[in-house]
Scaffold this active site. Structure first.
Site, PDB file in Angstrom:
ATOM      1  N   ARG A 126       6.132  47.061  21.198  1.00 16.41           N
ATOM      2  CA  ARG A 126       5.237  45.979  21.568  1.00 16.41           C
ATOM      3  C   ARG A 126       4.507  45.103  20.591  1.00 16.41           C
ATOM      4  NH1 ARG A 126       6.238  49.386  25.123  1.00 16.41           N
ATOM      5  NH2 ARG A 126       5.363  50.956  23.878  1.00 16.41           N
ATOM      6  N   THR A 127       3.686  45.951  19.775  1.00 19.07           N
ATOM      7  CA  THR A 127       2.955  45.174  18.724  1.00 19.07           C
ATOM      8  C   THR A 127       3.838  44.393  17.874  1.00 19.07           C
ATOM      9  OG1 THR A 127       1.331  46.801  18.790  1.00 19.07           O
ATOM     10  CG2 THR A 127       1.314  45.431  16.866  1.00 19.07           C
ATOM     11  N   HIS A 155      -7.086  48.793  15.826  1.00 17.18           N
ATOM     12  CA  HIS A 155      -5.956  47.995  16.445  1.00 17.18           C
ATOM     13  C   HIS A 155      -6.718  46.827  17.055  1.00 17.18           C
ATOM     14  CE1 HIS A 155      -2.160  47.054  17.672  1.00 17.18           C
ATOM     15  NE2 HIS A 155      -1.892  48.179  18.290  1.00 17.18           N
TER      16      HIS A 155
END
Length: 300
Positions: A49-50, A127
């Site tokens: 996803r990131t 994050h």
């Protein structure tokens, strides 16, 4: 030149500006503001996803992406140092987005790079881009960021998304409930952080009976890759499973977030519950990362 290494690199005002920009990009998803720019996507650690949402954001802004998602195809396998890798790649691009398993690696990269660096996750530390998309998701579902009850479940020890989010939400007067087994309890440094700011929090080990006052339930997986002892991981990996019947008495406005990937911690039947928000949450990552990139480039 401004980096985004920790969520604390952004003030409350800057966080709110990112929320505003994300909303603008959600309404107009294609804005070629960065034509001619090159962004390096350096993932020393696996990601779905990131990495892909960052690359989607870069493309929607009109920039080009270079980089790698597997160090086996780079000179790291030949023994090249991290220092030399960053020094070299910063000559090829206008910004670096990077994930690394070592805590502090993006901070060091930001100190030596000639271009801005965005931390896409460093070990169990921070994050920040995930935190900003979490904040955007919270704001969209609750209509505000101030004065919310946030319940975090799972890995409080190694969960970098937890560590970043509690710091960010502390700026908005949140009240926290941390639910974790003793082995994965919140580290003392974050307890001190909250106490120093007079932020109300409580710690529990039982999931059932702890959800009814939550505005946000933030589920996390137990991260196998953070454990040196596989026996310890096996002992705690399935300690919490959120089931649909647990949500019956929760608030109507409550929403469930999860940074994903999930393993067993949310039963699949929960997906159909209108309080499940973790898949729309992933889409929000594109708009927020467009906001981050354009803000750091100074075009917004």
């Amino acid at each position: 030149m401004k980096n985004l290494i920790s969520i604390n690199d952004f003030s409350r005002e800057e966080i709110l500006r990112i929320m505003e920009l994300a909303g603008e990009f959600e309404r107009r998803p294609y804005q070629p503001l960065l034509e001619g720019r090159v962004v390096a996507s350096l993932f020393f650690e696996p990601s779905t996803r990131t990495r892909l949402s960052f690359e989607s954001a870069i493309n929607r802004l009109g920039a080009r992406v270079i980089g790698f998602s597997d160090t086996s195809s780079t000179s790291v396998t030949k023994g090249e140092t991290f220092h030399d890798t960053i020094m070299t790649i910063s000559n090829y691009c206008d910004m670096i987005v990077m994930r690394h398993s070592l805590e502090g690696a993006p901070r060091y990269a930001g100190e030596i790079s000639r271009v801005p660096v965005v931390n896409a996750g460093d070990g169990a530390n921070q994050h920040p881009s995930q935190t900003l998309l979490d904040l955007y998701s919270i704001q969209k579902t609750q209509g505000r960021l101030d004065g919310l009850n946030i319940t975090m479940v799972g890995d409080m020890k190694y969960g970098r998304t937890v560590h970043s989010l509690l710091q960010a939400m502390s700026q908005f007067g949140a009240r926290f409930t941390f639910i974790a087994p003793a082995e994965l309890a919140l580290p003392e440094e974050y307890r001190i952080y909250l106490r120093d700011r007079n932020i109300e929090f409580r710690e529990k080990t039982a999931l059932e009976g702890s959800l009814d006052d939550a505005d946000i339930i933030y589920m996390t997986r137990v991260q196998r890759e953070r454990f040196n002892d596989p026996i310890e991981y096996e002992r705690v990996k399935n300690v919490y499973v959120l089931r649909d019947d647990m949500l019956a008495s929760t608030k109507e406005n409550m929403r469930i977030l999860h940074p994903l990937p999930r393993v067993n911690e949310i039963d699949y039947k929960v997906d159909a519950n209108p309080k499940a928000y973790y898949f729309p949450q992933t889409e929000n990552g594109v708009w927020v990362r467009m906001a981050i990139i354009s803000y750091l480039f100074g075009v917004k």
